[in-house]
Structures are given as C-alpha cells and as structure tokens.
Design a protein around this motif. Sequence first.
Motif, PDB file in Angstrom:
ATOM      1  N   ALA A  56       0.840  -1.193   0.000  1.00  0.00           N
ATOM      2  CA  ALA A  56       0.000   0.000   0.000  1.00  0.00           C
ATOM      3  C   ALA A  56       0.881   1.251   0.000  1.00  0.00           C
ATOM      4  N   ALA A  57       0.372   2.321  -0.616  1.00  0.00           N
ATOM      5  CA  ALA A  57       1.106   3.584  -0.636  1.00  0.00           C
ATOM      6  C   ALA A  57       1.163   4.171   0.776  1.00  0.00           C
ATOM      7  N   ARG A  58       2.167   4.980   1.020  1.00  0.00           N
ATOM      8  CA  ARG A  58       2.338   5.640   2.320  1.00  0.00           C
ATOM      9  C   ARG A  58       2.299   7.154   2.113  1.00  0.00           C
ATOM     10  N   ALA A  59       1.564   7.839   2.973  1.00  0.00           N
ATOM     11  CA  ALA A  59       1.443   9.291   2.849  1.00  0.00           C
ATOM     12  C   ALA A  59       2.792   9.966   3.087  1.00  0.00           C
ATOM     13  N   LYS A  60       3.123  10.939   2.242  1.00  0.00           N
ATOM     14  CA  LYS A  60       4.362  11.697   2.425  1.00  0.00           C
ATOM     15  C   LYS A  60       4.201  12.633   3.626  1.00  0.00           C
ATOM     16  N   VAL A 115       4.436  16.813   2.913  1.00  0.00           N
ATOM     17  CA  VAL A 115       3.585  17.537   1.966  1.00  0.00           C
ATOM     18  C   VAL A 115       2.479  18.234   2.755  1.00  0.00           C
ATOM     19  N   PHE A 116       2.566  19.543   2.854  1.00  0.00           N
ATOM     20  CA  PHE A 116       1.559  20.291   3.628  1.00  0.00           C
ATOM     21  C   PHE A 116       1.535  21.750   3.184  1.00  0.00           C
ATOM     22  N   GLU A 117       0.344  22.318   3.206  1.00  0.00           N
ATOM     23  CA  GLU A 117       0.135  23.755   3.061  1.00  0.00           C
ATOM     24  C   GLU A 117      -1.196  24.088   3.730  1.00  0.00           C
ATOM     25  N   PRO A 118      -1.305  25.264   4.331  1.00  0.00           N
ATOM     26  CA  PRO A 118      -2.568  25.616   4.998  1.00  0.00           C
ATOM     27  C   PRO A 118      -3.708  25.722   3.989  1.00  0.00           C
ATOM     28  N   LEU A 119      -4.812  25.058   4.294  1.00  0.00           N
ATOM     29  CA  LEU A 119      -5.985  25.062   3.416  1.00  0.00           C
ATOM     30  C   LEU A 119      -7.246  25.207   4.259  1.00  0.00           C
ATOM     31  N   THR A 120      -8.220  25.896   3.700  1.00  0.00           N
ATOM     32  CA  THR A 120      -9.522  25.987   4.363  1.00  0.00           C
ATOM     33  C   THR A 120     -10.362  24.769   3.996  1.00  0.00           C
ATOM     34  N   ILE A 156     -16.639  13.172   3.922  1.00  0.00           N
ATOM     35  CA  ILE A 156     -15.663  12.136   4.243  1.00  0.00           C
ATOM     36  C   ILE A 156     -14.280  12.618   3.855  1.00  0.00           C
ATOM     37  N   ALA A 157     -13.284  12.328   4.696  1.00  0.00           N
ATOM     38  CA  ALA A 157     -11.905  12.753   4.436  1.00  0.00           C
ATOM     39  C   ALA A 157     -10.958  11.789   5.130  1.00  0.00           C
ATOM     40  N   GLU A 158      -9.831  11.512   4.467  1.00  0.00           N
ATOM     41  CA  GLU A 158      -8.823  10.629   5.070  1.00  0.00           C
ATOM     42  C   GLU A 158      -7.869  11.476   5.901  1.00  0.00           C
ATOM     43  N   VAL A 159      -8.002  11.374   7.220  1.00  0.00           N
ATOM     44  CA  VAL A 159      -7.298  12.293   8.110  1.00  0.00           C
ATOM     45  C   VAL A 159      -5.885  11.859   8.466  1.00  0.00           C
ATOM     46  N   ASP A 160      -5.475  10.642   8.100  1.00  0.00           N
ATOM     47  CA  ASP A 160      -4.080  10.277   8.380  1.00  0.00           C
ATOM     48  C   ASP A 160      -3.123  10.913   7.371  1.00  0.00           C
ATOM     49  N   VAL A 161      -3.652  11.445   6.264  1.00  0.00           N
ATOM     50  CA  VAL A 161      -2.825  12.163   5.286  1.00  0.00           C
ATOM     51  C   VAL A 161      -2.595  13.575   5.821  1.00  0.00           C
ATOM     52  N   PRO A 162      -1.340  13.999   5.999  1.00  0.00           N
ATOM     53  CA  PRO A 162      -1.058  15.256   6.706  1.00  0.00           C
ATOM     54  C   PRO A 162      -1.780  16.473   6.151  1.00  0.00           C
ATOM     55  N   ILE A 163      -1.803  16.669   4.840  1.00  0.00           N
ATOM     56  CA  ILE A 163      -2.395  17.885   4.295  1.00  0.00           C
ATOM     57  C   ILE A 163      -3.896  17.932   4.542  1.00  0.00           C
ATOM     58  N   VAL A 164      -4.508  16.777   4.803  1.00  0.00           N
ATOM     59  CA  VAL A 164      -5.942  16.722   5.113  1.00  0.00           C
ATOM     60  C   VAL A 164      -6.157  16.800   6.619  1.00  0.00           C
ATOM     61  N   GLY A 165      -5.529  15.904   7.352  1.00  0.00           N
ATOM     62  CA  GLY A 165      -5.762  15.820   8.791  1.00  0.00           C
ATOM     63  C   GLY A 165      -5.290  17.026   9.568  1.00  0.00           C
ATOM     64  N   TRP A 217      -4.154  16.510  15.709  1.00  0.00           N
ATOM     65  CA  TRP A 217      -3.817  15.552  14.648  1.00  0.00           C
ATOM     66  C   TRP A 217      -2.651  14.671  15.060  1.00  0.00           C
ATOM     67  N   ARG A 218      -1.626  15.275  15.661  1.00  0.00           N
ATOM     68  CA  ARG A 218      -0.465  14.475  16.078  1.00  0.00           C
ATOM     69  C   ARG A 218      -0.851  13.511  17.198  1.00  0.00           C
ATOM     70  N   LYS A 219      -1.736  13.933  18.078  1.00  0.00           N
ATOM     71  CA  LYS A 219      -2.217  13.034  19.130  1.00  0.00           C
ATOM     72  C   LYS A 219      -2.971  11.855  18.518  1.00  0.00           C
ATOM     73  N   LEU A 220      -3.802  12.168  17.530  1.00  0.00           N
ATOM     74  CA  LEU A 220      -4.550  11.106  16.857  1.00  0.00           C
ATOM     75  C   LEU A 220      -3.606  10.138  16.160  1.00  0.00           C
ATOM     76  N   MET A 221      -2.590  10.652  15.473  1.00  0.00           N
ATOM     77  CA  MET A 221      -1.674   9.787  14.745  1.00  0.00           C
ATOM     78  C   MET A 221      -0.926   8.849  15.687  1.00  0.00           C
ATOM     79  N   ASN A 222      -0.574   9.348  16.861  1.00  0.00           N
ATOM     80  CA  ASN A 222       0.091   8.485  17.841  1.00  0.00           C
ATOM     81  C   ASN A 222      -0.820   7.349  18.277  1.00  0.00           C
ATOM     82  N   GLN A 223      -2.113   7.648  18.407  1.00  0.00           N
ATOM     83  CA  GLN A 223      -3.059   6.624  18.856  1.00  0.00           C
ATOM     84  C   GLN A 223      -3.432   5.660  17.726  1.00  0.00           C
TER      85      GLN A 223
END
Length: 719
Positions: A207-211, A214-219, A268-277, A286-292
């Motif tokens: 499976a692919a892994r999120a980079k 890759v991030f930029e502020p988005l509304t 619906i959104a995939e929140v483990d991908v940094p630019i989304v989550g 988000w970082r707390k969620l990723m740890n869990q």
Amino acid sequence: MPWNWAGPSGLVAALTRLMALLAALTCGCFFMEGARASSLDREAMNVLFPKPFSVGERDATLPVWPIFQQSYNGDVLVAYAFESIDFEPIPGFSGTPVNLLVAVKPSGELLDVRVLSQHEPVFVDGLGPEPLKDFLKQYTGKSLRQSIKIMPPGTRDPRADNVAAEIDGVAKATASVRIINETIINSALQVARARLGFSKGRDPNRAARAKPDVFEPLTFAQMLDRGYIRHLHLTNAELNKAFAGTVAADVDEEGKADPNGTFADVYIAEVDVPIVGRNLLGEAPWRKLMNQLDGAPAMLVLSSGRWTFMPDSFVPGATPNFIALDQAEAPVAWRDFVWRDSLDLPVPKGLDLARSDVAIMRIAPQAAFDPASPSEFSIRVLREKGQIFPERVTRDFKLGYGLPKNLFDLPPDDSGLGLGSIWESRSRDIAILGIGLIVLAVALARQRALTHSPRAFKWFRLAFLAFTLVFIGWMAQAQLSIVWLFGLIKALKCEGSFVFFLWDPPTLMVTIFGLVALFIWGRGTFCGWLCPFGALQEFAGEVARLLRLRQIGLPQRYERLARVPKFIVLAVILVTALFFSNQAEKVAEVEPFKTSITLIFLRSAPFVLYAVALLIAGMFHYKFFCRYLCPLGATFAALSFVRRWNWIPRRKECGSPCQMCKVKCRYGAIEKSGEIVYSECFQCLDCVAILDNPQLCVPVVLEQKRARRKQKQQLEAAQ
C-alpha cells in the motif's frame, strides 16, 4: 589456471548475458507452467467430494469444478474446486510448484484446502507431511474478503478481531508456508474474480504511504475544491425518487412536506494524510490522533440532516451498519475509533457540529487499504412499512473518494507474485545479514591486516562462524543446499522457474555473495565462512582440540583420492535430478543440512544419528564431510576455475625447503611443492597468518637469525 576475462566490464557483460538468458528461459517456462495439465479427473473429484456433495461438469473455459450439495429444493452450488497449479504455479524450493486442491464458496469463504502433490524438502523427509496438513486445515472458513496473515507459531492473538485472519505458521518452514499461502490466495482470487465477482486481493505490504512533508494551509472550502474532502448531499426529493415504486414509497411524510429539505449531508476525508488531517483537526490534535492510530489509515465521517449513521442502538467502537467503504470492488473493514476529543473542525457556515454525527473510522493495516487508489464510500437508508411484521426496503447512495498520487510514496512495481511482502517481512534478517556480509567482505579484502595478530584473528573467525551457525543457519534459515540445484535444473528443463530463488531472501543473499566471491577468492568464502554446517563442523573440531583427541590423517597419496567421492556424490545427484526427479530429494539426504541446521536435530533417529556420526568423524579427521562427501562443496570446487586471483601470498622458499604451511593446513590444500590447491582451500587464512609471523614462518625466522648474526658480526668488527 584461473579463468581469463577482459577486466571487470567483461565480467559484468558476461553476467548480464547470463541473466538475460535465465530471464528468457524463465518467461518460456512460465508459459509452459500455465499450460500444465491438471491431475484430477471426474472420478478423483467424486472421491474427494463424496455425498452429500456432487461434482458438476468441469467448466469449459476455466479449469474449475462446481461442487453441489443436495437439499430439499434441489442441488445448491456450495463451492468451486480447482487445482492451484492451473492458476498460480509458484515454484517451491525444489523448483516444483506445490499443487493444492482449493474449494471456494460463493460467499468467498474457503471450504477446503488439501495437498495434491508437493516436493518441499522440509515437508518431504524433514518435518514430514503432517505439519503441512495441519497448517492447511486452518484455511477452512477463512474468507477471501479478509487479509490472511501468517504468524510465527504460538504468537497468534486469539483476541484479534476479524479484520485480518491470523493463522499459525510452521516452525522451520517459514519460506515454504509463505509460498503456499501466496499460492492459495492468488489462485483462489483468480477464480473468485472470474466466477464470484470479487476483485483481486490487496497486498497490505504494497500500500502507498502518505508523504509526511507535503503540507500547506488550506480551508475547508479549498479542501473540498481539491477533492481532499468529498461531499454527499441528499435531499428529501432525491430520496423519495429512489424509493419510488416500492412499498416504502409513501412512508416519509416529513420528506414529502419539505421536498427540497436536506435528508443527509455527509462529508468524508482521510485524516491520516497530513495535508488533510492537519488542516481539519489542527496540529496538536492531529499528532495526538496519529500516535493513537499506530500507523493505521483513518477516515473522518461527518453527517448532518435527518439521516444518521449512529442511531441510539449504535455501540461505540463497533462497525456502523449504515456506512461502508469499498475498494477494488471488495469491502474495507473499519471500526469506530471512539475518538471524540478536540473536534473543533473548520466546517462550512451553517453546519452545526453539535447536531451532527462525527466519527473517525480506523482502518486496520491488515485490511490492505491503499490510500493512493480510488475507493467508494456509501450510505444506506432503511425504510420500513408496517407495525407487526414490517417490510424493509434499503437503498444505497455512493460517493467516490480518491486522493492525488503526489501525496504518497508509491511502492515499486512488483512481479505480481507477492514477493514484495516476503522481502519486507524479512527486512530484519536482510539487514542483519547484509551487515554481516559487509563485515566479511571488508575483512577478506584486508587479509594481511586481519591476520596480523593471530590471537585477534582467531577470535574474529570463531565469532563470525558463530554468527554463521546461529543467525544464518538456525535463525534466518539460510543454509544453502544442493536442493537449490534441483530447482535450477528443473527451471532449465522448463519444469519450473527461477522465481523460487526470490522467495527466501537471506538464502539468495548468501548465494549471490558466495558466487561473487567464487570469482575473487574461490570456493573457500562460502565453504569456509558462510556454510552453517561447515561452521558446526569447525566447532566440533575446536572441541576435539580442547579434548586433545588424536587426529587421524591421510598420507598425501590417499588425500587426493579421498577428494573424489564428493564429485561422485554430486554426479549421482545430478543424474537423479535430470532423469529421476521424483527421487532427487531422497538422494539429497546425503547432506545433513536439513537435519542439523533447518530442523536443529528435531528429526527421526536415523537422520539424527547420521548427522551426529559425521560431526564425530569430523572431530577425528578435520571437517570430514566438507572435504570428502559434500556435493555442494563439490559444486563450488568444480566451479573454482572461474577464480580470478591467486590471492594467497607465497615466498620463494614455500615448498622448497619450507613445509610449514603444508603441515599446518588442516584441509590438505597445500601441495608438497608449496602450490595452493584453491579448489580445496577453505580460506581459513591460517597460511596467511603464518606468512609474516616472526615465530612461525621459517624463512622469516631464518632471515631474522641471519640479520642478528650479521649485526653481531658488525658489532664485533667495530670493537
């Protein structure tokens, strides 16, 4: 004479041509494998599936047999049965594919898996066939909709949920059971795609892994525009239209009163991908969620309106009944992660989070969800009509979801045989072995420095031999065997393929290193440093030395004659492999490797006694088996003509008059003339250590005496 070649480029070109030839042969053999006839006929199938089952006619377009079961309203299709060799002929370690009878139910569950034929050395005369039969029994009832994970024996967690089915592997047969697992799953999925409408199973290790960078502020609106968040809006009118013509068409009075009103507003959104989550949840949550989440993918589902996916009966932590996620036409198992803290989402104006359903759905890694591939989200709406025995009608509404591939690190192309997961699962062994081989290569490249201190060199050699025996042999199970030669012969005869080399990465690494070293130093690198049984024999010799056991030597004229039997054994094995291949594994039992290394002496008495007898013989005559009987050693010795360099330094006095190295060589690889017999040299480096030793090398000792005498004479003359 060493083999002449036109420098490194010539060697590379020769190896390239050889690999191209092997690849061409492999391709041809794959086609021939696919055309191989099945072994079962109608009579045999009736024996395998007796009453109450009945066997239908074999499919004219696909080599499967429909299996029926009698019932009160006629015969019911209960499974499709087939031979794995017709679909996934993955070669085992003998070079021959394991052929299995596999029966798949229409639901995707495995009804039965049995062995029809197999030539895996560990299951022929090693552990025997019973452990394999017990292993295959675990597949009954497992579903192709699940990931099936092979666990080391005794490590399976009985509390694990049914997202991934775990089954116990077989000790000492790790690579073989992985090959068999790939054979079962890949062949069954081919049949399921053709007859049951399933999709090809996904490989969780590919499976692919999120980079992460890759991030930029988005509304919220910007993420909607880019498709990072997907929105499903369903009005009352659209819902009523979907139920039109059913018994539940007119039950929604509220909807009819407000046809333009919102029935469901779902995001619906995939929140483990940094630019989304990170944009949705905020950095710290988000970082707390990723740890869990512990590396698992996760989807945020947000719904408002009249429809809910979390009714009063919903149990937190469970799988909701009214939302689903599919990928490649197969369901993705997910569960409510029960993560409610710090949900302050930047939702669009007008969306009231307090009156919305919000959940983070954790997808287990074993579910093999690939975030870089398209998936499909769906909601289910249930309507009922009647009070006592209500009639139920459901409608599903779907929403496609997919993220751009530039957000992910994509896996490299694979051969389609599941080899990527095999190599990744052995990554620890590969890393440790890689470091060990690098250390050995550096040491052998600096032999004079390595042997400068005989005491330090002896400890280094014993330590590396311990690494070879314990890690390479007993732990990584990378004992190279003459059985691999059988697979090579069958591949060249187009009765198998060369792919079997790739299923055991540590053994392949040792093989490649040994073959490369064959060009540089000769057969001694493998036989003297990397053969686990050779290391075991050397330790037996050290025990004999400590016990001061008297060594039995052979006169020079008999020593040469004693080297012949191993070539005779090799010739017998080759003839057997070429013309009597079904007996080849039995003849290969002349090697004690399976008993002493693969199975660590956990075998029937005759095999154990044979291996112990060889070790005892080696205590009285150093490395007896390696020098006189080993067919694998004979293979390397026969190929030693490709050696490029005479790497053992010699002095003009070696052999005439000095015989020190010949006397000290425990392998009998130095002639009376002082010439090195590289085809019999085990690269122990004892003679290299002697060469510059002022206490052992006779020419050096004499030279020092002459120098001292001359110095004394000069001092006396000066006085």
